[in-house]
Design a protein around this motif. Structure first.
Motif, short mmCIF file in Angstrom:
data_model
loop_
_atom_site.label_atom_id
_atom_site.label_comp_id
_atom_site.label_asym_id
_atom_site.label_seq_id
_atom_site.Cartn_x
_atom_site.Cartn_y
_atom_site.Cartn_z
N PHE A 205 4.99 61.11 45.61
CA PHE A 205 4.50 61.43 46.94
C PHE A 205 3.05 60.95 47.12
O PHE A 205 2.73 60.29 48.11
CB PHE A 205 4.57 62.94 47.15
N LEU A 206 2.19 61.26 46.15
CA LEU A 206 0.79 60.85 46.24
C LEU A 206 0.64 59.33 46.15
O LEU A 206 -0.15 58.72 46.87
CB LEU A 206 -0.04 61.54 45.15
N PHE B 70 -3.15 57.52 64.53
CA PHE B 70 -2.09 58.51 64.69
C PHE B 70 -1.25 58.63 63.41
O PHE B 70 -0.98 59.73 62.91
CB PHE B 70 -1.20 58.13 65.87
N LEU B 71 -0.83 57.49 62.86
CA LEU B 71 0.01 57.50 61.67
C LEU B 71 -0.75 58.01 60.45
O LEU B 71 -0.20 58.77 59.64
CB LEU B 71 0.56 56.10 61.40
N ILE B 72 -2.01 57.63 60.30
CA ILE B 72 -2.81 58.10 59.16
C ILE B 72 -3.00 59.61 59.24
O ILE B 72 -2.92 60.31 58.23
CB ILE B 72 -4.16 57.35 59.10
N ILE B 73 -3.26 60.13 60.45
CA ILE B 73 -3.42 61.59 60.61
C ILE B 73 -2.12 62.30 60.24
O ILE B 73 -2.14 63.34 59.55
CB ILE B 73 -3.84 61.93 62.05
N LEU B 74 -0.97 61.77 60.68
CA LEU B 74 0.31 62.38 60.33
C LEU B 74 0.53 62.41 58.82
O LEU B 74 0.99 63.41 58.26
CB LEU B 74 1.46 61.62 61.00
N ILE B 75 0.18 61.33 58.15
CA ILE B 75 0.34 61.27 56.69
C ILE B 75 -0.58 62.29 56.02
O ILE B 75 -0.15 63.02 55.12
CB ILE B 75 0.02 59.85 56.18
N LEU C 65 7.41 59.75 54.25
CA LEU C 65 6.36 60.77 54.37
C LEU C 65 6.54 61.59 55.64
O LEU C 65 6.43 62.81 55.63
CB LEU C 65 4.98 60.10 54.37
N LEU C 66 6.81 60.92 56.75
CA LEU C 66 6.95 61.62 58.01
C LEU C 66 8.22 62.45 58.09
O LEU C 66 8.32 63.36 58.90
CB LEU C 66 6.90 60.62 59.17
N ILE D 136 0.39 65.47 53.65
CA ILE D 136 -0.18 65.68 52.33
C ILE D 136 -0.80 67.07 52.22
O ILE D 136 -0.61 67.78 51.23
CB ILE D 136 -1.25 64.61 52.01
N PHE D 137 -1.52 67.47 53.26
CA PHE D 137 -2.16 68.79 53.27
C PHE D 137 -1.11 69.90 53.19
O PHE D 137 -1.26 70.86 52.41
CB PHE D 137 -3.00 68.97 54.54
#
Length: 340
Positions: free
Chosen positions: A124-125, A147-152, A268-269, A156-157
């Protein structure tokens, strides 16, 4: 579930209209059936490795049934995941069936399912880092990248929070008691019944203690690396190959580097609490990312349909059959216990 599947059908229908239903159908007619069969075989190995990963955990707990039953209960949980929004139904269902069939305490079974997910943290990481760096050099507008980076990062969080809560008992208790305090009055209003909140809190703490000890034992054990390796093989090898073969089956060979990036983002999404199986959402994301590299929407939809046959439709049917099988077993067991 009804609302979420209605949204799914609406999204899929809209996507088909925009992509061109006839174009998608004509593309699917060119499907190489041998490659389609290969994707199904590969998907079978995915679930065999997943069952082996879970059995490693259960063996450590001395709570494991035979491998064939581990696989059957896993398929039942996959059915639960595939029909519930955000795939939230599978893990509780897996723990419940394990409890009723194998007399494994529910909280221990739930801890095993969560620890099974922890094995996925390494791939995952790695995939998350790959996706973020790839997006920075991707031919997308800046808003889409952000947008995509924030979703990823949100995914992760959330993943990290679950792991931290599983290891830290005090955090688990705080989260559980807050949820219980919020749900308790809501349930009382819906059922028109009174429930002793103090007793519920004591029971919740008891379950959390057992859950935490089981979860920590697995995560801190050397078997973590064996499980992580199996997860990496499943994700980075078999799942990736299956998705790529879905394109090859319709005569398309995507450029490998962009394909790995898009596959990573889609995986990831899929962890986000969206629709059952992320149906529709994943396809929209894939279209948005594949079109810039020269693959048309109808080809993306056709390849996604082929991949869904192996990864969603057939496993859901198999999971329904195992759910019926174990459901009958549990009912007969309860009838025998009541007679005695």
């Amino acid at each position: 579930m009804i609302i979420s599947f209605s949204i799914v059908f609406g999204l899929v229908f809209t996507i088909l209209i925009l992509a061109g239903i006839n174009d998608v159908i004509n593309t699917l007619k060119r499907t190489n059936l041998w490659i389609l069969a290969l994707t199904i075989v590969i998907q079978i190995f995915v679930y065999l490795l997943w069952a082996l990963r879970w059995k490693i955990i259960l063996d450590k707990m001395d709570q494991s049934p035979k491998f064939i039953n581990v696989l059957g209960i896993l398929m039942t949980s996959i059915f639960g995941n595939n029909i519930t929004p955000g795939s939230i139904g599978g893990e509780p269902l897996r723990a419940y069936v394990l409890k009723e069939y194998n007399d494994t305490p529910f909280e221990v079974g739930l801890a095993s399912t969560m620890a099974d997910r922890v094995f996925e943290i390494l791939p995952f990481l790695l995939m998350s880092i790959l996706a973020v760096f790839a997006l920075l050099s991707w031919y997308l507008d800046i808003l889409s990248k952000i947008f995509l980076i924030i979703l990823i990062l949100v995914t992760i969080f959330g993943f990290s929070l679950v792991i931290y809560a599983g290891i830290n008992k005090s955090v688990s208790e705080k989260i559980a008691l807050k949820i219980l305090g919020w749900v308790h009055p809501l349930v009382e209003r819906m059922t028109q019944k009174k429930y002793n909140l103090d007793k519920l809190k004591k029971k919740a703490i008891y379950y959390i203690d057992n859950f935490n000890s089981s979860f920590t034992m697995i995560v801190e054990n050397r078997l973590f690396f064996a499980g992580a390796f199996l997860a990496l093989l499943t994700w980075g090898g078999l799942d990736l190959s299956n998705s790529y073969l879905a394109f090859v089956a319709i005569g398309i060979t995507p450029p490998l580097a962009p394909f790995i990036t898009i596959f990573t983002i889609a995986i990831l999404l899929s962890f986000l609490p969206l629709l059952p199986g992320s149906l529709g959402i994943t396809e929209i994301i894939m279209i948005a990312l594949f079109v810039p590299v020269g693959i048309t929407a109808d080809h993306v939809i056709a390849a996604s349909a082929i991949e869904r046959i192996a990864s969603y439709i057939l496993p859901t049917i198999a999971g329904l059959l195992t759910a019926i099988y174990y459901g009958k077993k549990i009912v007969n067991k309860n009838i025998d216990e009541n007679k005695s």
